[in-house]
Motif scaffolding. Sequence first.
Motif, PDB file in Angstrom:
ATOM      1  N   SER A 123      -7.570 -13.157 -18.504  1.00 22.06           N
ATOM      2  CA  SER A 123      -6.886 -11.863 -18.491  1.00 22.06           C
ATOM      3  C   SER A 123      -7.329 -11.066 -17.271  1.00 22.06           C
ATOM      4  N   ASN A 124      -6.637  -9.938 -17.057  1.00 18.65           N
ATOM      5  CA  ASN A 124      -6.958  -9.070 -15.914  1.00 18.65           C
ATOM      6  C   ASN A 124      -7.017  -9.862 -14.610  1.00 18.65           C
ATOM      7  N   VAL A 125      -6.026 -10.728 -14.435  1.00 18.38           N
ATOM      8  CA  VAL A 125      -5.974 -11.561 -13.236  1.00 18.38           C
ATOM      9  C   VAL A 125      -5.499 -10.703 -12.063  1.00 18.38           C
ATOM     10  N   VAL A 126      -6.371 -10.565 -11.054  1.00 16.97           N
ATOM     11  CA  VAL A 126      -6.079  -9.732  -9.890  1.00 16.97           C
ATOM     12  C   VAL A 126      -5.932 -10.630  -8.667  1.00 16.97           C
ATOM     13  N   ARG A 127      -4.843 -10.428  -7.934  1.00 14.44           N
ATOM     14  CA  ARG A 127      -4.634 -11.154  -6.686  1.00 14.44           C
ATOM     15  C   ARG A 127      -4.537 -10.164  -5.532  1.00 14.44           C
ATOM     16  N   ARG A 128      -5.072 -10.555  -4.393  1.00 20.81           N
ATOM     17  CA  ARG A 128      -4.958  -9.754  -3.174  1.00 20.81           C
ATOM     18  C   ARG A 128      -4.569 -10.680  -2.036  1.00 20.81           C
ATOM     19  N   GLY A 129      -3.540 -10.288  -1.304  1.00 19.85           N
ATOM     20  CA  GLY A 129      -3.080 -11.124  -0.203  1.00 19.85           C
ATOM     21  C   GLY A 129      -2.638 -12.498  -0.658  1.00 19.85           C
ATOM     22  N   GLY A 130      -2.137 -12.603  -1.888  1.00 17.20           N
ATOM     23  CA  GLY A 130      -1.669 -13.875  -2.398  1.00 17.20           C
ATOM     24  C   GLY A 130      -2.757 -14.777  -2.949  1.00 17.20           C
ATOM     25  N   ARG A 131      -4.023 -14.318  -2.913  1.00 17.64           N
ATOM     26  CA  ARG A 131      -5.128 -15.130  -3.400  1.00 17.64           C
ATOM     27  C   ARG A 131      -5.787 -14.462  -4.605  1.00 17.64           C
ATOM     28  N   LEU A 132      -6.361 -15.288  -5.471  1.00 23.55           N
ATOM     29  CA  LEU A 132      -7.104 -14.771  -6.613  1.00 23.55           C
ATOM     30  C   LEU A 132      -8.280 -13.948  -6.130  1.00 23.55           C
ATOM     31  N   ALA A 133      -8.416 -12.734  -6.680  1.00 23.84           N
ATOM     32  CA  ALA A 133      -9.549 -11.876  -6.352  1.00 23.84           C
ATOM     33  C   ALA A 133     -10.553 -11.810  -7.490  1.00 23.84           C
TER      34      ALA A 133
END
Length: 317
Positions: A123-133
């Motif tokens: 859960s709370n999956v965060v992506r930045r610039g298309g990548r997993l953060a």
Amino acid sequence: MSIAIQNPATHSSFATAIPREYVHKVEESEVLLTGWTPVGPDRHRITARWPIAHPFYGPVGGFHDPLLVAESVRQCVPLLSHVTYDVPFGHRQTWNGFRYQLDPAALAVTEADAEVELRVTCSNVVRRGGRLASLNMHVEMLVDGRPLGTVETGFANLSPALYTRLRGKYADLDEAVGRTVPLAPPMPPARVARTSFTDVVLSPTSSPARNQLRVDLTHPALFDHAVDHAPGMLLLEAARQAMHAQAHPQPVIATAMEAVFTHYVELDTPCWIHTEPLANTDEGPAPIRVTARQNNTRAFHTTITPTAIPPTTAGQP
């Protein structure tokens, strides 16, 4: 038979074995996970095997080492990062928190290796610039079909460039390893529920509430591969050993733990492990708080709940 996947983003099922690179291990003997199957959006079934003959995570007092829970979940972190969230090899995953609550009866050792099932929900999956953060994981665990307990953890995913920026002068692995503090004398193994001096990660001081962390880069389980800082599993083991030292000579098992990682523990400066009982109770061993401090800064802290082991099982291997 191992199933090799060339593209780490491929959504395939590891039916029988997990290649060691997917759990960031060098030695196959340190791979606990045996299978992975996606069962829904951000939901996974992962299997593991806990070997009763493992030289480090073997049974203590007739029970499986609860840190097998931590290491199994730790191996799920890179595995799911690669096979589900498109993370390339070379990225680093760093813990920010980890906690578990266990039924000690489910940790009782039988005559065979334990078959473990991990039901993982992300859960709370965060992506930045298309990548997993970053993301959080909730894990329900079963041992030989019996409910063991639950685990909650969260981690961040760092690209090589970001990791290098964050680590600064410590990013050079050879230099970091070369500056490692010499090993201090170990505490007697029996005080920390170990049988070998080489497995002791605490060195005593004049105060029983303060020990020095021993960082042995040659330890085959805690340092399966070279790293530029003290790994999270070493800090969890230090906390576990501090709990046993606090309870000695009463045999106990860590049935609950709630840990927070705030700073990297570096190799070039002593790290001090502080132990503080949180309550006095006549009904069993008291919970304790264990804190790792380095350069007068808190790098890690955890609260551990010990449960007394019945005398009938305490003498078992």
